[in-house]
Motif scaffolding. Structure first.
Motif, PDB file in Angstrom:
ATOM      1  N   ASP A 135       0.757  -1.104  -0.059  1.00 21.05           N
ATOM      2  CA  ASP A 135      -0.074  -0.072   0.110  1.00 21.05           C
ATOM      3  C   ASP A 135       0.930   1.184  -0.087  1.00 21.05           C
ATOM      4  O   ASP A 135       0.470   2.213  -0.573  1.00 21.05           O
ATOM      5  CB  ASP A 135      -0.877   0.050   1.420  1.00 21.05           C
ATOM      6  N   THR A 136       2.002   1.154   0.786  1.00 21.33           N
ATOM      7  CA  THR A 136       2.750   2.387   0.985  1.00 21.33           C
ATOM      8  C   THR A 136       4.093   2.496   0.370  1.00 21.33           C
ATOM      9  O   THR A 136       4.819   3.113   0.562  1.00 21.33           O
ATOM     10  CB  THR A 136       2.985   2.653   2.345  1.00 21.33           C
ATOM     11  N   ILE A 137       4.351   1.723  -0.739  1.00 25.66           N
ATOM     12  CA  ILE A 137       5.713   1.395  -1.537  1.00 25.66           C
ATOM     13  C   ILE A 137       6.062   2.591  -1.911  1.00 25.66           C
ATOM     14  O   ILE A 137       5.662   3.342  -2.359  1.00 25.66           O
ATOM     15  CB  ILE A 137       5.476   0.156  -2.596  1.00 25.66           C
ATOM     16  N   VAL A 138       7.435   3.059  -1.482  1.00 27.36           N
ATOM     17  CA  VAL A 138       8.205   4.087  -2.040  1.00 27.36           C
ATOM     18  C   VAL A 138       9.347   3.436  -2.938  1.00 27.36           C
ATOM     19  O   VAL A 138      10.085   2.994  -2.199  1.00 27.36           O
ATOM     20  CB  VAL A 138       8.510   5.053  -1.054  1.00 27.36           C
ATOM     21  N   SER A 139       9.399   3.927  -4.217  1.00 24.76           N
ATOM     22  CA  SER A 139      10.614   3.372  -5.103  1.00 24.76           C
ATOM     23  C   SER A 139      10.819   4.303  -6.309  1.00 24.76           C
ATOM     24  O   SER A 139      10.475   5.502  -6.011  1.00 24.76           O
ATOM     25  CB  SER A 139      10.049   1.926  -5.620  1.00 24.76           C
ATOM     26  N   ARG A 140      11.371   3.797  -7.318  1.00 23.28           N
ATOM     27  CA  ARG A 140      11.293   4.878  -8.407  1.00 23.28           C
ATOM     28  C   ARG A 140       9.743   5.016  -9.135  1.00 23.28           C
ATOM     29  O   ARG A 140       8.993   4.484  -8.897  1.00 23.28           O
ATOM     30  CB  ARG A 140      12.114   3.925  -9.399  1.00 23.28           C
ATOM     31  N   PRO A 141       9.981   6.484  -9.366  1.00 25.37           N
ATOM     32  CA  PRO A 141       8.662   6.736 -10.063  1.00 25.37           C
ATOM     33  C   PRO A 141       8.271   6.328 -11.409  1.00 25.37           C
ATOM     34  O   PRO A 141       9.190   6.276 -12.256  1.00 25.37           O
ATOM     35  CB  PRO A 141       8.950   8.480 -10.091  1.00 25.37           C
ATOM     36  N   ILE A 142       6.949   5.876 -11.248  1.00 29.12           N
ATOM     37  CA  ILE A 142       6.373   5.217 -12.745  1.00 29.12           C
ATOM     38  C   ILE A 142       5.408   5.581 -13.201  1.00 29.12           C
ATOM     39  O   ILE A 142       4.471   4.819 -13.432  1.00 29.12           O
ATOM     40  CB  ILE A 142       6.659   3.645 -12.296  1.00 29.12           C
ATOM     41  N   ASP A 143       4.802   6.890 -12.967  1.00 29.38           N
ATOM     42  CA  ASP A 143       3.736   7.446 -13.675  1.00 29.38           C
ATOM     43  C   ASP A 143       3.618   7.277 -15.064  1.00 29.38           C
ATOM     44  O   ASP A 143       2.559   7.455 -15.536  1.00 29.38           O
ATOM     45  CB  ASP A 143       3.585   8.866 -12.965  1.00 29.38           C
ATOM     46  N   TYR A 144       4.386   6.788 -15.704  1.00 29.11           N
ATOM     47  CA  TYR A 144       4.420   6.678 -17.085  1.00 29.11           C
ATOM     48  C   TYR A 144       4.060   5.224 -17.628  1.00 29.11           C
ATOM     49  O   TYR A 144       3.777   5.078 -18.796  1.00 29.11           O
ATOM     50  CB  TYR A 144       5.595   7.045 -17.857  1.00 29.11           C
ATOM     51  N   LEU A 145       3.866   4.435 -16.474  1.00 27.72           N
ATOM     52  CA  LEU A 145       3.612   3.013 -16.663  1.00 27.72           C
ATOM     53  C   LEU A 145       2.018   2.879 -16.150  1.00 27.72           C
ATOM     54  O   LEU A 145       1.571   3.690 -15.369  1.00 27.72           O
ATOM     55  CB  LEU A 145       4.421   1.992 -15.665  1.00 27.72           C
ATOM     56  N   SER A 162      14.242 -29.182   6.307  1.00 22.63           N
ATOM     57  CA  SER A 162      13.943 -27.807   6.979  1.00 22.63           C
ATOM     58  C   SER A 162      14.330 -26.665   5.858  1.00 22.63           C
ATOM     59  O   SER A 162      15.400 -26.912   5.125  1.00 22.63           O
ATOM     60  CB  SER A 162      14.567 -27.631   8.173  1.00 22.63           C
ATOM     61  N   PHE A 163      13.536 -25.513   6.040  1.00 24.14           N
ATOM     62  CA  PHE A 163      13.807 -24.483   5.052  1.00 24.14           C
ATOM     63  C   PHE A 163      13.970 -23.126   5.928  1.00 24.14           C
ATOM     64  O   PHE A 163      13.654 -23.213   7.072  1.00 24.14           O
ATOM     65  CB  PHE A 163      12.716 -24.361   4.000  1.00 24.14           C
ATOM     66  N   LYS A 164      14.922 -22.344   5.284  1.00 19.73           N
ATOM     67  CA  LYS A 164      15.051 -20.930   6.328  1.00 19.73           C
ATOM     68  C   LYS A 164      13.618 -20.182   6.133  1.00 19.73           C
ATOM     69  O   LYS A 164      12.952 -20.026   5.184  1.00 19.73           O
ATOM     70  CB  LYS A 164      16.163 -20.203   5.273  1.00 19.73           C
ATOM     71  N   ASN A 165      13.497 -19.313   7.282  1.00 20.84           N
ATOM     72  CA  ASN A 165      12.294 -18.732   7.518  1.00 20.84           C
ATOM     73  C   ASN A 165      12.234 -17.284   6.633  1.00 20.84           C
ATOM     74  O   ASN A 165      13.541 -16.976   6.140  1.00 20.84           O
ATOM     75  CB  ASN A 165      12.435 -18.235   8.947  1.00 20.84           C
ATOM     76  N   LEU A 166      11.310 -16.663   6.792  1.00 20.65           N
ATOM     77  CA  LEU A 166      11.080 -15.470   5.902  1.00 20.65           C
ATOM     78  C   LEU A 166      11.730 -14.380   6.795  1.00 20.65           C
ATOM     79  O   LEU A 166      11.503 -14.186   7.976  1.00 20.65           O
ATOM     80  CB  LEU A 166       9.499 -15.312   5.780  1.00 20.65           C
ATOM     81  N   ASN A 167      12.613 -13.799   6.143  1.00 17.92           N
ATOM     82  CA  ASN A 167      13.274 -12.675   6.850  1.00 17.92           C
ATOM     83  C   ASN A 167      13.574 -11.496   5.707  1.00 17.92           C
ATOM     84  O   ASN A 167      14.799 -11.364   5.144  1.00 17.92           O
ATOM     85  CB  ASN A 167      14.675 -13.328   7.143  1.00 17.92           C
ATOM     86  N   ALA A 168      12.912 -10.594   5.452  1.00 15.09           N
ATOM     87  CA  ALA A 168      12.686  -9.717   4.345  1.00 15.09           C
ATOM     88  C   ALA A 168      12.694  -8.170   4.833  1.00 15.09           C
ATOM     89  O   ALA A 168      12.180  -7.947   5.659  1.00 15.09           O
ATOM     90  CB  ALA A 168      11.538  -9.900   3.261  1.00 15.09           C
ATOM     91  N   TRP A 169      13.318  -7.268   4.144  1.00  8.90           N
ATOM     92  CA  TRP A 169      13.221  -6.080   4.532  1.00  8.90           C
ATOM     93  C   TRP A 169      13.028  -5.329   3.083  1.00  8.90           C
ATOM     94  O   TRP A 169      13.601  -5.738   1.750  1.00  8.90           O
ATOM     95  CB  TRP A 169      14.281  -5.401   5.187  1.00  8.90           C
ATOM     96  N   GLN A 170      12.541  -3.875   3.132  1.00  6.45           N
ATOM     97  CA  GLN A 170      12.430  -3.200   1.983  1.00  6.45           C
ATOM     98  C   GLN A 170      12.590  -1.735   2.388  1.00  6.45           C
ATOM     99  O   GLN A 170      12.238  -1.281   3.686  1.00  6.45           O
ATOM    100  CB  GLN A 170      11.212  -3.232   1.233  1.00  6.45           C
ATOM    101  N   ALA A 171      13.188  -0.724   1.661  1.00  8.06           N
ATOM    102  CA  ALA A 171      13.616   0.777   2.008  1.00  8.06           C
ATOM    103  C   ALA A 171      13.726   1.500   0.514  1.00  8.06           C
ATOM    104  O   ALA A 171      14.240   0.894  -0.094  1.00  8.06           O
ATOM    105  CB  ALA A 171      14.747   0.742   2.807  1.00  8.06           C
ATOM    106  N   GLY A 172      12.955   2.471   0.604  1.00 11.70           N
ATOM    107  CA  GLY A 172      12.977   3.512  -0.428  1.00 11.70           C
ATOM    108  C   GLY A 172      12.689   4.886  -0.372  1.00 11.70           C
ATOM    109  O   GLY A 172      12.128   4.976   0.897  1.00 11.70           O
ATOM    110  N   ALA A 173      13.169   5.754  -1.249  1.00 10.44           N
ATOM    111  CA  ALA A 173      12.879   7.264  -1.084  1.00 10.44           C
ATOM    112  C   ALA A 173      12.658   7.798  -2.239  1.00 10.44           C
ATOM    113  O   ALA A 173      13.261   7.418  -3.185  1.00 10.44           O
ATOM    114  CB  ALA A 173      14.079   7.611  -0.331  1.00 10.44           C
ATOM    115  N   GLN A 174      11.939   8.898  -2.132  1.00 17.35           N
ATOM    116  CA  GLN A 174      11.718   9.758  -3.474  1.00 17.35           C
ATOM    117  C   GLN A 174      11.843  11.231  -2.983  1.00 17.35           C
ATOM    118  O   GLN A 174      11.642  11.686  -2.105  1.00 17.35           O
ATOM    119  CB  GLN A 174      10.370   9.620  -3.877  1.00 17.35           C
TER     120      GLN A 174
END
Length: 406
Positions: free
Chosen positions: A122-132, A269-281
């Protein structure tokens, strides 16, 4: 513990906001949606047996009944219906949904209960893509050939971008920057204060949704011989985002964490979910620049010491880009890189780089057209063979699109 805390906070927020709600409130029903059509032309190295042109389309609509009580509590529900099922004939086409939840909001923030994506989505901040079209970062990937045939010996057809770690984890692709994962969950967003907003979610399991109940700690999505287990349980998410304007300067930023336990599989056995995301505009005078990093680490990979994939690199998606808006015209470009563990049969990693430029024009309110060019280079971890030759691919893609939003 986290799941009980979040569920309890959501219940308290609803109770505090409800008070003496007006039982006679009338519901207003809103209907809206969007649709796009794309025509693509492709020139790539591994094109044996592939057409150079193809087209696709998608249609979605939202149905949102809502009401407002005398005490200010707003409440309702939302369902988003999609007509975009991949099909090879009339019998294969059908309609599905990817959002279906109840919501309540007020001074306490907003609570959502039901099938929805993560707060990160819902709140993703990444590269601007208003042309897509409609926030779709990775549309070019669908035109790259759809994967390879012939196993690891060839012949190789199309870019090696499907399967693997990123392709196996629900909702991901080699260029998708959010956590994705539409599942039945509890979500909470705080009120925005001085530009800051907090978000959190809890999901019992990411491979079960809607009216289904699956209390098993095990999964059928993987076996002891699988390289990747895409099924996780007790997933929790924490999110902070910032959105503010200082004079003519617009700033946005976000950081999210997503964790969970890998579902049990007999014999492995499998590795647990351990994810992160960071972005700025940063935006100024019609220009916007931004980017993000999404890191899944080695989430879902088999821990077996006998498995070659144990020694492979982690899954990461990078996004960087800029755009300029002048009235109804938007022009922009960017770079995407995705890398993950690649083939399940051998050690190593694969990598995809995409360089993109594009433009869009708003013809009339809600109706637009656009064009973009993508150059891609897909470095496979599968070794060259006498039969298949090189498994690496590169090429160019031109896509024309039209969009409708109502």
């Amino acid at each position: 513990m986290n799941r009980y805390l979040l569920a309890g906070c959501a219940a308290v927020a609803l109770a505090m906001g409800s008070g003496a709600a007006n039982a006679q409130a009338k519901f207003e029903v809103k209907v809206g949606g969007d649709a796009f059509f794309e025509w693509g032309w492709v020139d790539q190295d591994l094109d044996s047996g592939l057409r150079s042109t193809e087209a696709r389309n998608r249609f979605r609509f939202n149905l949102i009944p809502s009401a407002k009580a005398d005490n200010g509590l707003e409440y309702g529900a939302r369902i988003r219906v999609r007509a975009d099922q991949t099909a090879t004939g009339n019998a294969g086409r059908n309609t599905g949904y990817d959002k279906a939840y109840i919501f309540a909001q007020g001074g306490f923030g907003q609570v959502r209960l039901g099938l929805d994506a993560t707060t990160n989505d819902d709140t993703i901040v990444s590269r601007p893509i208003d042309y897509l079209p409609f926030g779709l970062f990775d549309q070019a990937l669908g035109f790259m050939g759809g994967g390879q045939t012939g196993g690891i010996t060839g012949p190789f057809v199309g870019a090696n971008i499907t399967g693997g770690q990123l392709g196996s984890i629900y909702g991901q692709s080699m260029a998708w920057p959010t956590f994705g994962d539409a599942s039945t969950r509890v979500k909470y967003f705080s009120p925005r204060l001085a530009g800051f907003q907090l978000g959190a979610s809890y999901t019992p399991r990411n491979d079960d949704s809607g009216n289904s109940i699956n209390r098993s700690k095990f999964t059928t999505a993987a076996t002891a011989a699988s390289a990747v287990n895409p099924s996780f349980q007790d997933l929790w998410e924490a999110n902070v985002n910032y959105d503010n304007t200082f004079g003519a300067v617009k700033l946005k930023a976000q950081a999210s964490y997503y964790g969970g336990s890998a579902s049990d599989v007999a014999g492995a056995s499998f590795k647990n979910l351990n994810a992160w995301q960071a972005g700025a505009q940063v935006g100024f005078a019609g220009f916007t620049v931004g980017g993000s990093v999404t890191d899944f680490g080695k989430a879902g990979l088999n821990k077996s010491s006998a498995a070659a994939f144990r020694f492979q690199d982690k899954a990461t998606v990078y996004q960087l880009g800029a755009q300029y808006t002048a009235g109804p015209i938007v022009v922009g470009g960017g770079w995407m890189r995705g890398q993950d563990s690649g083939s399940t049969a051998i050690a190593g990693k694969r990598k995809l780089d995409v360089y993109e430029i594009g433009a869009a024009y708003t013809v009339a309110p809600g109706f637009g057209v656009g064009i973009r060019y993508d150059y891609f280079k897909a470095d496979s971890d599968i070794p060259n063979t006498a039969l298949g030759g090189s498994s690496d691919d590169k090429g160019s893609i031109v896509i024309l699109h039209s969009t409708l939003a109502f």
